[in-house]
Each structure stands twice: as C-alpha cells, then as structure tokens.
Design an enzyme around this catalytic site. Structure first.
Site, PDB file in Angstrom:
ATOM      1  N   ASP A  69       0.850  -1.192   0.000  1.00  0.00           N
ATOM      2  CA  ASP A  69       0.000   0.000   0.000  1.00  0.00           C
ATOM      3  C   ASP A  69       0.886   1.242   0.000  1.00  0.00           C
ATOM      4  O   ASP A  69       1.626   1.484   0.954  1.00  0.00           O
ATOM      5  CB  ASP A  69      -0.901  -0.011   1.242  1.00  0.00           C
ATOM      6  CG  ASP A  69      -2.005   1.026   1.167  1.00  0.00           C
ATOM      7  OD1 ASP A  69      -2.120   1.693   0.121  1.00  0.00           O
ATOM      8  OD2 ASP A  69      -2.742   1.167   2.157  1.00  0.00           O
TER       9      ASP A  69
ATOM     10  N   ASP B  35      -2.617   2.576  -6.435  1.00  0.00           N
ATOM     11  CA  ASP B  35      -1.590   2.669  -5.396  1.00  0.00           C
ATOM     12  C   ASP B  35      -1.556   1.491  -4.434  1.00  0.00           C
ATOM     13  O   ASP B  35      -0.937   1.578  -3.368  1.00  0.00           O
ATOM     14  CB  ASP B  35      -1.757   3.970  -4.602  1.00  0.00           C
ATOM     15  CG  ASP B  35      -3.097   4.032  -3.874  1.00  0.00           C
ATOM     16  OD1 ASP B  35      -3.981   3.210  -4.177  1.00  0.00           O
ATOM     17  OD2 ASP B  35      -3.251   4.915  -3.012  1.00  0.00           O
ATOM     18  N   GLU B  36      -2.180   0.373  -4.788  1.00  0.00           N
ATOM     19  CA  GLU B  36      -2.102  -0.781  -3.905  1.00  0.00           C
ATOM     20  C   GLU B  36      -2.329  -2.076  -4.679  1.00  0.00           C
ATOM     21  O   GLU B  36      -2.971  -2.086  -5.730  1.00  0.00           O
ATOM     22  CB  GLU B  36      -3.129  -0.674  -2.765  1.00  0.00           C
ATOM     23  CG  GLU B  36      -4.559  -0.657  -3.239  1.00  0.00           C
ATOM     24  CD  GLU B  36      -5.565  -0.672  -2.097  1.00  0.00           C
ATOM     25  OE1 GLU B  36      -5.392  -1.480  -1.162  1.00  0.00           O
ATOM     26  OE2 GLU B  36      -6.521   0.112  -2.147  1.00  0.00           O
TER      27      GLU B  36
END
Length: 415
Positions: free
Chosen positions: A16, A112-113
């Site tokens: 993350d 983003d993860e």
C-alpha cells in the site's frame, strides 16, 4: 527460512503506497518534503475536496474527502496542488513493475495498492527480507514510501498494511487475530462501511471481536450472505487467491459529481446528466462493452441519497442513449427538492463486438442517420490525430473524477 513458509498455506503481501499522490509530488519536487501538502480538485468550488494529503497535513487534522475550505481552516499554511494524473500513472506503473520483478503473482487493486503471493519465492529469502527489499527498492528508485502487510491471506494482509504507516511492515498471523484485531472497532475492519457498521450496532456488535463471535443466523438475516462472509474474515478466514487476471474484471462503470451549489435548475441538472453520461460512455468505449442496465444516484441537500435503476430491452453504449435513459429515470424519481450530487452508472455488460445493436423499426432510422456523422468524425479523427469536436478544455481536463483509480487498471491490463 522454510519455517516462514507454511506447507499447506500461502504467504500474501498487501503493498500500500503511503499518501500516494502527495508522495509523488514530493518526489518530483523535494522542496515540498516535510511540509503540509494536499492534492485537491477545483479549489474554487465547493466540490473541491481533499483527495490525499501528506502526513504533516494529517497531523493538523486534514483528512481525505474533507472540503478544501475546512482543510485550510485547520491548516492555514496548507499547500494545495491540483492532480497530475500522468505523473501518478507513470509512478504506479514503475511501482508495479518492481513487484512483478519479484513474482508474476501480482494483483493490482487500484493505482496505489496491490496484492502479491510470494509463496513460491522461498529461494529469495524470508518474507520479511523480501518485503524489506521491495520497500527499499520502491523508496530508493522512486523516492516513494509504502507499507506492507504480510499474512496467510488477502484480508489479513490488507488489515496488516494499515497498522503502521508510513513505511510500515506488519506480520499478521491467524493466531494473532484475537489479540490484534478483535479489540478494534468494527468500523476499522476492511469491508465494513459506515452503513454496515450502523446495522451491526443495532444488534450490539461494536468490535471486530463481537462480529467474530456473533450468531451467524442473525448476521445473515441482517446482512444476507455478506454477514457470514464478514464473520469469517473477522475470524481470519479468507480463501480468495491472488489473481493477476482479476484486473480485467469489472461489474459497473459509473461517474458522480457534486454541484457547486445545491440546485433545482433544469439547465444545470441537464448539463450535469449529459456530462456524466458522456464520461460513462467514454469509459465503456475503452472497455468495448455495451450495457442493458442503467442506474442513477440522486443526493439531496439534506444528504439523503437514493438510487434508481432500469433494465433495458436493448443494449446501449452511446452518450446520447445513456443520457436519454438517465434523464428518464431522473425525471420520474426526482422529488423537486434541491440536489447536491448526481451519479450515472452502467451495469450488466455485454461485449460490444458480440452484442451488436438490436435495432427495431423505432431505432433504425435514427441510427442510420447517425452513421454518416460517426463516419465523418472517425475520418477527421484519423486525419488530425484527435477528435476535432472535443473542446480544448475537455482534452486538458485535470479534474478529479470517481473513475481515475478504476480506469488505471485498464492501463495495467494493457502493459
């Protein structure tokens, strides 16, 4: 080393990125480091909200989804920047490439993860060593911080990655669940939103432990099959695999937007519905699908929100058809009260190449007339390299929409 890898289980990472948009801007401009920074869209209008902020800003009380005016009140020296989507896409691609260099078993969840299954990476070292290697590589090569959760399944890995930020690394085993997860408020559990938490509180479920030990039949009555699923997660059970192909799956395509002010103005409402319909049609075109089910969302000034949907006899995909259906739904269900937000969502997709247009006597003549226009636009687009009927403002638009995170997955799929 092999003791870190279970004989019959998996080792899953959840990677993350920390305060991703703000961190990318700091990587491009180191002068921003250590300062309260927020990324927001349309700061001159009420719908300007905080998309993300640096940890220095968060320390002053600035939070995601907070109105910009409130964030500036809490943090007068807040630096506000508009989003730079090209930078974020490029940084994300490089980040996922670093993960793919470790294992092909990578499942992006958003820009983003993502999850990783490193069970077959025993030869590289312990999970802790591999996680440190990933974290340091992303930090040194991209100048971006991330947190990593290490666990035997996706749910626990996700919960673990949230436990320490920024640059955190947390191992969460199933035997740790009672001690580390159960005392937490149920709203902090991944998969439990505000509405679900409110429902659970009506049956005296306030912590994750309460959920884990609740009566399963009562949960099914309250939440349906999701109640049983959430209880299993609360007990640390999650059998979902890390699926690199899941990036191709989607169940709906929708866009929503808040008005600059609460409104009952037909012109403003019509303009917004057309805009949202066009955005949905554009995203459907990227995925080459048509829809036979459309839904609208209306949020009133008092924040009461309704959703209404309509199954369609024929599949549609053009902005005009989507708008016509959305407007029909809106006119039928609007109670004439001031509106704060509108949303349009397409569901139940059909591959455009396979479905074709199911024309009848009422649609054939209209569609036939449009074909010449479509052909002319396509010819001009091919000649000039872009659709000449798109306004410059539209092409260069840099506003936050609800679709950016999801649409990034299309880019990842095409890599």
């Amino acid at each position: 080393m092999t003791s870190w890898y279970p004989k019959n289980g998996r080792v899953i990472f959840h990677v993350d990125m920390n305060s991703f948009y703000a961190s990318v801007e700091m990587a491009y401009n180191p002068d921003l480091k250590g300062k309260p920074l927020a990324i927001a869209g349309n700061p001159e209008e009420r719908r300007g909200i905080i998309v993300t902020s640096s940890y220095e800003a968060r320390a002053k009380g600035v939070k995601t989804t907070m109105p910009l005016w409130e964030a500036k009140r809490l943090c007068p020296d807040l630096i506000v920047m508009r989003p730079n989507f090209d930078r974020y896409r490029e940084a994300s691609k490089e980040m996922f490439q670093i993960l793919a260099n470790i294992t092909p078993q990578v499942q992006p969840v958003s820009i983003d993860e993502g999850y990783m299954d490193i069970t077959d990476c025993k030869y590289m070292g312990t999970p802790i060593y591999i996680a440190e290697r990933i974290q340091q590589t992303i930090l040194h090569e991209l100048d971006l911080p991330c947190s990593i959760g290490i666990a035997p399944n996706k749910f626990l890995a996700k919960m673990a990655s949230d436990m320490k930020k920024p640059l955190g690394m947390t191992v969460l085993r199933k035997r740790d669940v009672a001690k580390k997860l159960w005392p937490l408020p149920v709203i902090e559990m991944y998969g439990v939103g505000n509405k679900t938490a409110e429902k659970l509180q009506t049956i005296d479920i306030h912590t994750i432990g309460d959920l884990a030990n609740a009566d399963v039949l009562q949960l099914r009555v309250l939440l349906g099959i999701n109640g049983e699923r959430l209880q299993k997660r609360a007990n640390g059970t999650d059998d979902r695999e890390v699926d690199p192909n899941a990036v191709s799956e989607f169940k709906s395509i929708g866009n929503s937007q808040t008005f600059p002010h609460d409104t009952t103005d037909d012109v403003e409402i019509t303009k917004m519905l057309r805009k949202l319909s066009k955005q949905v049609a554009t995203r459907m075109d990227r995925k080459q699908v048509s829809t036979n089910h459309l839904q609208i969302m209306i949020r009133y000034a008092n924040r009461k929100t309704i959703t209404r949907s309509k199954p369609l006899p024929d599949s549609i995909y053009t902005a005009d058809d989507i708008y016509a259906t959305a407007n029909h739904l809106f006119q039928y269900h609007w109670n004439q009260q001031p509106i704060r937000l509108l949303g349009v969502t397409a569901q139940h997709f059909i591959d455009k190449q396979e479905s074709g247009m199911q024309m009848n006597l009422f649609t054939y003549e209209t569609e036939a007339k449009k074909e010449k226009l479509y052909d002319t636009i396509d010819q001009l687009t091919e000649k000039y390299g872009t659709n000449p009927f798109k306004s410059l403002k539209e092409v260069k638009s840099n506003s936050i929409t609800t679709s950016f995170q999801k649409d990034f997955l299309d880019d990842f799929k095409r890599q």
